[in-house]
Design a protein around this motif. Sequence first.
Motif, PDB file in Angstrom:
ATOM      1  N   VAL A  22       6.022   5.470  15.041  1.00  0.00           N
ATOM      2  CA  VAL A  22       5.460   4.775  13.872  1.00  0.00           C
ATOM      3  C   VAL A  22       6.276   3.526  13.559  1.00  0.00           C
ATOM      4  CG1 VAL A  22       5.019   4.973  11.399  1.00  0.00           C
ATOM      5  CG2 VAL A  22       4.432   6.862  12.911  1.00  0.00           C
ATOM      6  N   LEU A  23       7.606   3.637  13.636  1.00  0.00           N
ATOM      7  CA  LEU A  23       8.473   2.498  13.335  1.00  0.00           C
ATOM      8  C   LEU A  23       8.405   1.420  14.409  1.00  0.00           C
ATOM      9  CD1 LEU A  23      11.645   4.332  11.995  1.00  0.00           C
ATOM     10  CD2 LEU A  23       9.985   3.022  10.664  1.00  0.00           C
ATOM     11  N   ASN A  25       5.729   0.736  16.292  1.00  0.00           N
ATOM     12  CA  ASN A  25       4.370   0.220  16.490  1.00  0.00           C
ATOM     13  C   ASN A  25       4.193  -1.086  15.721  1.00  0.00           C
ATOM     14  OD1 ASN A  25       1.669  -0.257  16.797  1.00  0.00           O
ATOM     15  ND2 ASN A  25       0.989   1.756  16.074  1.00  0.00           N
ATOM     16  N   MET A  28       0.886  -1.848  13.669  1.00  0.00           N
ATOM     17  CA  MET A  28       0.560  -1.091  12.457  1.00  0.00           C
ATOM     18  C   MET A  28       0.978  -1.874  11.227  1.00  0.00           C
ATOM     19  SD  MET A  28       1.670   2.835  11.539  1.00  0.00           S
ATOM     20  CE  MET A  28       0.706   3.513  12.899  1.00  0.00           C
ATOM     21  N   SER A  30       2.141  -2.471   7.273  1.00  0.00           N
ATOM     22  CA  SER A  30       3.192  -1.801   6.513  1.00  0.00           C
ATOM     23  C   SER A  30       2.636  -0.670   5.658  1.00  0.00           C
ATOM     24  CB  SER A  30       3.934  -2.810   5.636  1.00  0.00           C
ATOM     25  OG  SER A  30       3.035  -3.435   4.724  1.00  0.00           O
ATOM     26  N   ARG A  33       1.886   2.208   7.942  1.00  0.00           N
ATOM     27  CA  ARG A  33       3.141   2.850   8.351  1.00  0.00           C
ATOM     28  C   ARG A  33       3.678   3.755   7.239  1.00  0.00           C
ATOM     29  NH1 ARG A  33       5.492  -1.434   9.798  1.00  0.00           N
ATOM     30  NH2 ARG A  33       4.992  -1.282  12.012  1.00  0.00           N
ATOM     31  N   TRP A  36       1.563   6.981   7.039  1.00  0.00           N
ATOM     32  CA  TRP A  36       1.859   7.965   8.084  1.00  0.00           C
ATOM     33  C   TRP A  36       3.235   8.603   7.887  1.00  0.00           C
ATOM     34  CZ3 TRP A  36      -1.312  10.604  10.667  1.00  0.00           C
ATOM     35  CH2 TRP A  36      -2.563  10.080  11.020  1.00  0.00           C
ATOM     36  N   PHE A  37       4.188   7.847   7.380  1.00  0.00           N
ATOM     37  CA  PHE A  37       5.495   8.430   7.077  1.00  0.00           C
ATOM     38  C   PHE A  37       5.358   9.520   6.025  1.00  0.00           C
ATOM     39  CE2 PHE A  37       8.540   6.235   9.570  1.00  0.00           C
ATOM     40  CZ  PHE A  37       9.772   6.818   9.281  1.00  0.00           C
ATOM     41  N   TYR A  51      -1.456  12.771  13.903  1.00  0.00           N
ATOM     42  CA  TYR A  51      -1.079  11.437  14.373  1.00  0.00           C
ATOM     43  C   TYR A  51      -1.380  11.260  15.852  1.00  0.00           C
ATOM     44  CZ  TYR A  51       1.373   7.108  15.179  1.00  0.00           C
ATOM     45  OH  TYR A  51       1.647   5.799  15.521  1.00  0.00           O
ATOM     46  N   GLU A  56      -3.412   6.142  16.005  1.00  0.00           N
ATOM     47  CA  GLU A  56      -3.546   4.798  16.550  1.00  0.00           C
ATOM     48  C   GLU A  56      -4.920   4.644  17.196  1.00  0.00           C
ATOM     49  OE1 GLU A  56      -0.251   3.758  19.064  1.00  0.00           O
ATOM     50  OE2 GLU A  56       1.128   5.020  17.908  1.00  0.00           O
TER      51      GLU A  56
END
Length: 479
Positions: A22-23, A25, A28, A30, A33, A36-37, A51, A56
């Motif tokens: 995630v970080l 990508n 993606m 903000s 992101r 998803w976090f 996920y 994605e």
Amino acid sequence: MWHHLLALALVLAVHVAVLCRVLLNDDMSSDARAAWFFVLIGFPIIGIVVYLFLGEPWMARSFRRRAATVWEQPIANISAMSGGMSSGLIPDRYRPVFETCASLNGCGAAIGNVASLAADSDAAIRDMVHDFDLARETIHVSFYIWLTDNNGRLVVEALRRAAARGVTCRVVVDAFGSRDLIRSAYWAAMKQSGIKLCVSLVSSLGVSLASISRPDLRNHRKIVVVDNSVTYCGSQNCADPEFRIKPRFAPWIDIMLRFEGPVARQNQLVFANDWAVEYGEDLSSLASEPFPGELEGDCAAAAFGTGPMSPKGSMSDVFVSLLQSAQQEVVISTPYFVPDLQLLASLMASARRKVTTILILPARNDSHVVSAISKAHYARLLASGVKIYEYHGGLLHAKTVVVDGQLTLVGSANMDFRSLYLNFENNILFYSDKNSGDVRARQDIYISSSTQVDEQDVKKRPRLRRIYDNLLTIVGPVF
């Protein structure tokens, strides 16, 4: 005991790997992101599974290869599909919007088009059937949802009549949205009539992750092109307004416009690209044919498609460009309102610079989650000066943006994350006082059947409901 520790270590390793993905990508946004976090930290096991399948917009490697080959082909006769800006027809303040579209369709605005707005959904189908009955060479149709109801059957029979006359008919439907038609006798009848049929985005398990696509990808496009010179664009699926698969929210209120002129070549190009990728037949020669003769139309228009492999945020960029071009008024109707950060900020900025900014949404939505997220944004939008209306005459499904009564966007794209970043969509942007005035008048009909949202009523919403709605905005990009 050791195997439990090993399993826990494995899950932890996968969890950390997914968080790192995630970080890492860069495609993606903000807000996506952050969403998803939140999901991955709050629900680790479920979050990992969700996920991997939905995180994605990944496409099968074979699909990407075919798409890259098709999209890299040069447009043989770009002059047949452009010329609006070079002619000076389009005012300078609208040119950035058309330039944004040109980055997607490769050719910008086409001039000399004649456009007309269908009276309602049934009238739009009747107009299509009439054009099908007059067709001499080709009919191309792409719908996300095609039902076997009255309007659905009318189109099937019109296509079969055309095929019997020797007209080449090609049909694309989404594998999920039109699954009932695909399983029906009508699909078999079209195939027996010689109509070329393509089911778009069929899910396949494959033998590896490289051979399958994200399972919830949708071909949300609504495209009709007849004899390479007439095209339809709007929000309408091939169905009755009663929309029998969701009758509780009926009638579906849609909008559809008919265009005759060079912009049909641009919509043909969107269809041709889909067809070449998924069916394997090259139609690029049709899209690049010069338009026969000159039309007297005063409508400058650009047709374009977006999807999961388009430049990230491109559909959002179009919406933002439209808002930034407004000087007096911008009126928007959309059924699904889950804006990304730049679109939400642009809406509020539009109102703050004293542009009358009107947003029309359905009072009752077939998506509870989308409705809740929409309402969570009400307070900020109203405080900035945006006027919000909730339509009560059915599910308002029309996707329209009209700027200063002159510039209009219609098509399949909603103002939600699926349309902005995930679905395959198609739209037409056009500059015309008359045709934009017609769409603006239709928007006034929507407003007349709506209730304006009161800022004080929004502030009085129960705290628990506000907490619930605001929590959903955190994970809005997931939907």
